[in-house]
Design a protein around this motif. Structure first.
Motif, mmCIF file in Angstrom:
data_model
loop_
_atom_site.group_PDB
_atom_site.id
_atom_site.type_symbol
_atom_site.label_atom_id
_atom_site.label_comp_id
_atom_site.label_asym_id
_atom_site.label_seq_id
_atom_site.Cartn_x
_atom_site.Cartn_y
_atom_site.Cartn_z
ATOM 1 N N ASP A 1 15.474 4.234 -27.069
ATOM 2 C CA ASP A 1 16.482 5.296 -27.034
ATOM 3 C C ASP A 1 17.770 4.757 -26.421
ATOM 4 N N ASP A 2 18.777 4.540 -27.269
ATOM 5 C CA ASP A 2 20.036 3.968 -26.789
ATOM 6 C C ASP A 2 21.172 4.987 -26.740
ATOM 7 N N PHE A 3 20.865 6.285 -26.903
ATOM 8 C CA PHE A 3 21.914 7.302 -26.970
ATOM 9 C C PHE A 3 22.785 7.314 -25.717
ATOM 10 N N VAL A 4 22.176 7.400 -24.535
ATOM 11 C CA VAL A 4 22.950 7.448 -23.289
ATOM 12 C C VAL A 4 23.718 6.142 -23.106
ATOM 13 N N GLY A 5 23.100 5.031 -23.400
ATOM 14 C CA GLY A 5 23.781 3.742 -23.271
ATOM 15 C C GLY A 5 25.012 3.655 -24.156
ATOM 16 N N ARG A 6 24.900 4.121 -25.398
ATOM 17 C CA ARG A 6 26.060 4.103 -26.303
ATOM 18 C C ARG A 6 27.182 4.998 -25.776
ATOM 19 N N LEU A 7 26.817 6.162 -25.283
ATOM 20 C CA LEU A 7 27.815 7.076 -24.720
ATOM 21 C C LEU A 7 28.512 6.452 -23.512
ATOM 22 N N VAL A 8 27.723 5.856 -22.628
ATOM 23 C CA VAL A 8 28.250 5.232 -21.413
ATOM 24 C C VAL A 8 29.198 4.091 -21.738
ATOM 25 N N VAL A 9 28.765 3.154 -22.567
ATOM 26 C CA VAL A 9 29.598 1.985 -22.842
ATOM 27 C C VAL A 9 30.864 2.391 -23.586
ATOM 28 N N THR A 10 30.784 3.388 -24.448
ATOM 29 C CA THR A 10 31.977 3.873 -25.148
ATOM 30 C C THR A 10 32.991 4.426 -24.153
ATOM 31 N N GLU A 11 32.535 5.262 -23.248
ATOM 32 C CA GLU A 11 33.444 5.868 -22.261
ATOM 33 C C GLU A 11 34.056 4.821 -21.336
ATOM 34 N N LEU A 12 33.241 3.915 -20.821
ATOM 35 C CA LEU A 12 33.760 2.936 -19.865
ATOM 36 C C LEU A 12 34.733 1.959 -20.522
ATOM 37 N N VAL A 13 34.426 1.506 -21.724
ATOM 38 C CA VAL A 13 35.333 0.586 -22.417
ATOM 39 C C VAL A 13 36.610 1.313 -22.830
ATOM 40 N N THR A 14 36.479 2.549 -23.293
ATOM 41 C CA THR A 14 37.672 3.331 -23.643
ATOM 42 C C THR A 14 38.576 3.500 -22.428
ATOM 43 N N ASN A 15 37.997 3.840 -21.287
ATOM 44 C CA ASN A 15 38.796 3.977 -20.063
ATOM 45 C C ASN A 15 39.482 2.666 -19.713
ATOM 46 N N ALA A 16 38.775 1.556 -19.869
ATOM 47 C CA ALA A 16 39.357 0.253 -19.520
ATOM 48 C C ALA A 16 40.573 -0.054 -20.390
ATOM 49 N N TYR A 17 40.475 0.187 -21.688
ATOM 50 C CA TYR A 17 41.628 -0.171 -22.520
ATOM 51 C C TYR A 17 42.740 0.862 -22.433
ATOM 52 N N LYS A 18 42.406 2.129 -22.232
ATOM 53 C CA LYS A 18 43.461 3.156 -22.151
ATOM 54 C C LYS A 18 44.190 3.149 -20.814
ATOM 55 N N HIS A 19 43.452 2.936 -19.732
ATOM 56 C CA HIS A 19 44.053 3.050 -18.407
ATOM 57 C C HIS A 19 44.492 1.727 -17.811
ATOM 58 N N VAL A 20 43.970 0.627 -18.327
ATOM 59 C CA VAL A 20 44.363 -0.695 -17.825
ATOM 60 C C VAL A 20 45.250 -1.376 -18.859
ATOM 61 N N GLY A 21 44.711 -1.563 -20.061
ATOM 62 C CA GLY A 21 45.487 -2.069 -21.180
ATOM 63 C C GLY A 21 45.924 -3.520 -21.120
ATOM 64 N N ILE A 22 45.545 -4.246 -20.084
ATOM 65 C CA ILE A 22 45.889 -5.664 -19.982
ATOM 66 C C ILE A 22 44.624 -6.468 -19.738
ATOM 67 N N GLY A 23 44.682 -7.725 -20.054
ATOM 68 C CA GLY A 23 43.552 -8.608 -19.782
ATOM 69 C C GLY A 23 42.348 -8.278 -20.643
ATOM 70 N N HIS A 24 41.291 -8.986 -20.401
ATOM 71 C CA HIS A 24 40.071 -8.802 -21.165
ATOM 72 C C HIS A 24 39.191 -7.732 -20.547
ATOM 73 N N ILE A 25 38.339 -7.179 -21.376
ATOM 74 C CA ILE A 25 37.292 -6.258 -20.942
ATOM 75 C C ILE A 25 35.979 -7.001 -21.149
ATOM 76 N N VAL A 26 35.138 -7.021 -20.140
ATOM 77 C CA VAL A 26 33.870 -7.740 -20.213
ATOM 78 C C VAL A 26 32.734 -6.732 -20.077
ATOM 79 N N VAL A 27 31.779 -6.821 -20.995
ATOM 80 C CA VAL A 27 30.616 -5.933 -20.985
ATOM 81 C C VAL A 27 29.369 -6.781 -20.775
ATOM 82 N N ARG A 28 28.540 -6.345 -19.820
ATOM 83 C CA ARG A 28 27.241 -7.000 -19.590
ATOM 84 C C ARG A 28 26.171 -5.919 -19.554
ATOM 85 N N ILE A 29 25.015 -6.236 -20.125
ATOM 86 C CA ILE A 29 23.897 -5.301 -20.167
ATOM 87 C C ILE A 29 22.648 -6.092 -19.815
ATOM 88 N N PHE A 30 21.928 -5.631 -18.789
ATOM 89 C CA PHE A 30 20.745 -6.367 -18.360
ATOM 90 C C PHE A 30 19.774 -5.431 -17.663
#
Length: 132
Positions: free
Chosen positions: A40-69
């Protein structure tokens, strides 16, 4: 052997801050959850979408790095999103008229725990623990 609870090589996705970043992060999460045997990856997909969206909308510079473990000690999967911004996430009070600002409160309700830690250089890591 793991170091600090992490597998020797934790898969990492590096993204440019763009409106395509959340979709790339979702695909990465689905692949990682599948590799970990998490059906079941539903919550994970929702979480990563929100966090990455926030990173590019509110920061907008540099790289965004995602790790899952996995964090086997806590029976969770950890999702981390790193960005180079100094600003911290803000959990706003509920406002039914708002057109944004609802994502983080929703995530907080769906995950076991979450937090933010500063990076030594510049930026921060926003992390969540999703129950397996």
């Amino acid at each position: 052997m793991s170091v600090g609870g992490l597998a020797p090589e934790t898969p990492t996705l590096v993204l440019a801050p763009s409106d395509r970043a959340p979709a790339h992060a979702r695909r990465f999460l689905v692949e990682q959850f599948r590799a970990l045997g998490v059906a079941d990856d539903f919550v994970g997909r929702l979480v990563v979408t929100e966090l990455v969206t926030n990173a590019y909308k509110h920061v907008g510079i540099g790289h965004i790095v995602v790790r899952i473990f996995p964090d086997e000690r806590k029976h969770t999967v950890c999702v981390e999103v790193w960005d180079e911004g100094a600003g911290l996430p803000i959990v706003r009070p509920e406002n039914h008229d708002a057109t944004s600002g609802r994502g983080l409160p929703l995530i907080i309700e769906l995950v076991q725990s979450w937090g933010v830690r500063p990076l030594y250089e510049t930026g921060k890591v926003v992390w969540v623990r999703c129950v397996l």
